[in-house]
Enzyme design. Sequence first.
Site, PDB file in Angstrom:
ATOM      1  N   ASP A   1       0.829  -1.203   0.000  1.00 47.46           N
ATOM      2  CA  ASP A   1       0.000   0.000   0.000  1.00 47.46           C
ATOM      3  C   ASP A   1       0.865   1.254   0.000  1.00 47.46           C
ATOM      4  O   ASP A   1       1.882   1.318   0.705  1.00 47.46           O
ATOM      5  CB  ASP A   1      -0.876   0.042   1.254  1.00 47.46           C
ATOM      6  CG  ASP A   1      -2.215  -0.629   1.071  1.00 47.46           C
ATOM      7  OD1 ASP A   1      -2.708  -0.676  -0.072  1.00 47.46           O
ATOM      8  OD2 ASP A   1      -2.778  -1.114   2.067  1.00 47.46           O
TER       9      ASP A   1
ATOM     10  N   LYS B   1      -0.340  -0.418  -4.321  1.00 46.41           N
ATOM     11  CA  LYS B   1      -1.801  -0.288  -4.305  1.00 46.41           C
ATOM     12  C   LYS B   1      -2.173   1.104  -3.825  1.00 46.41           C
ATOM     13  O   LYS B   1      -1.636   1.584  -2.827  1.00 46.41           O
ATOM     14  CB  LYS B   1      -2.447  -1.345  -3.403  1.00 46.41           C
ATOM     15  CG  LYS B   1      -3.983  -1.267  -3.382  1.00 46.41           C
ATOM     16  CD  LYS B   1      -4.597  -2.471  -2.718  1.00 46.41           C
ATOM     17  CE  LYS B   1      -4.513  -2.433  -1.216  1.00 46.41           C
ATOM     18  NZ  LYS B   1      -5.276  -1.287  -0.605  1.00 46.41           N
TER      19      LYS B   1
ATOM     20  N   GLU C   1     -13.719  -3.408  -2.285  1.00 47.44           N
ATOM     21  CA  GLU C   1     -14.005  -3.641  -0.865  1.00 47.44           C
ATOM     22  C   GLU C   1     -15.402  -3.178  -0.477  1.00 47.44           C
ATOM     23  O   GLU C   1     -15.797  -2.050  -0.763  1.00 47.44           O
ATOM     24  CB  GLU C   1     -12.962  -2.926   0.009  1.00 47.44           C
ATOM     25  CG  GLU C   1     -13.187  -3.115   1.502  1.00 47.44           C
ATOM     26  CD  GLU C   1     -12.020  -2.661   2.354  1.00 47.44           C
ATOM     27  OE1 GLU C   1     -12.155  -2.701   3.592  1.00 47.44           O
ATOM     28  OE2 GLU C   1     -10.976  -2.257   1.794  1.00 47.44           O
TER      29      GLU C   1
END
Length: 264
Positions: free
Chosen positions: A84, A112, A181
């Site tokens: 991330d 990400k 998500e």
Amino acid sequence: MKPTTISQLRRLKETGKKFATITAYDFSFAKLFEEEGIGVMLVGDSLGMTVQGHDSTLPVTVDDIAYHTRAVRRGAPHCLLLADLPFMAYATPEQAFENSAAVMRAGANMVKIEGGQWLADTVRMLTERAVPVCGHLGLTPQSVNIFGGYKVQGRDEAAAQTLLNDALALEAAGAQLLVLECVPVALAQRITNALSIPVIGIGAGNVTDGQILVMHDAFGITGGHIPKFAKNFLAEAGDMRAAVRQYIAEVESGAYPGEEHSFH
């Protein structure tokens, strides 16, 4: 063991075979995960909550991500490793490139980033400079203060269409993967079908190409609120290695996530 590649994940999508991924933050668990067959791992900014004890992901720094990425890479030398970029680490394309370089030097294969089509220029710039990108749409935890909490996204048609447009824009800009998500199953199906890149779900039903879980959720050691989509595989399996194998098997068969883990 051969390294896992994005090309392999694309082939899995093309053949309709699902794959399991998991977050990892240290050497020992990364080693265990790779030995039991996990080929894709994420050093997530979720470490701010699960490892550091914060109430959100916002305090996590690039240095934190790089530190844990180095540890995970030592434990899992063959995995496709995502890292991330944390809050405010990609406010400009230039900043995104500098911070991507830092985590890739630490051992990541891909970065990400959270956000929609407004990040297309950043994704394009990173891709042109040999930095593979995984997008992240739906409930994006770095935006928790905008959302007013951790809530399911894309339930009305306008919001669903926006997320679909965002996904298409990220793919067109060069994103190699997408994490989706906390969205309704029907929307996850639409987005997964619309994209040629693999889609990894968390709280998005069993219709995506892959699944990801925070390792603490998979082992039932999450403190406080337990997400609806979480399943404690350790409770059923009895030991950590068996739990990882069960997680992989249930993802590949489509048994997990079940209806009880999904949103509509």
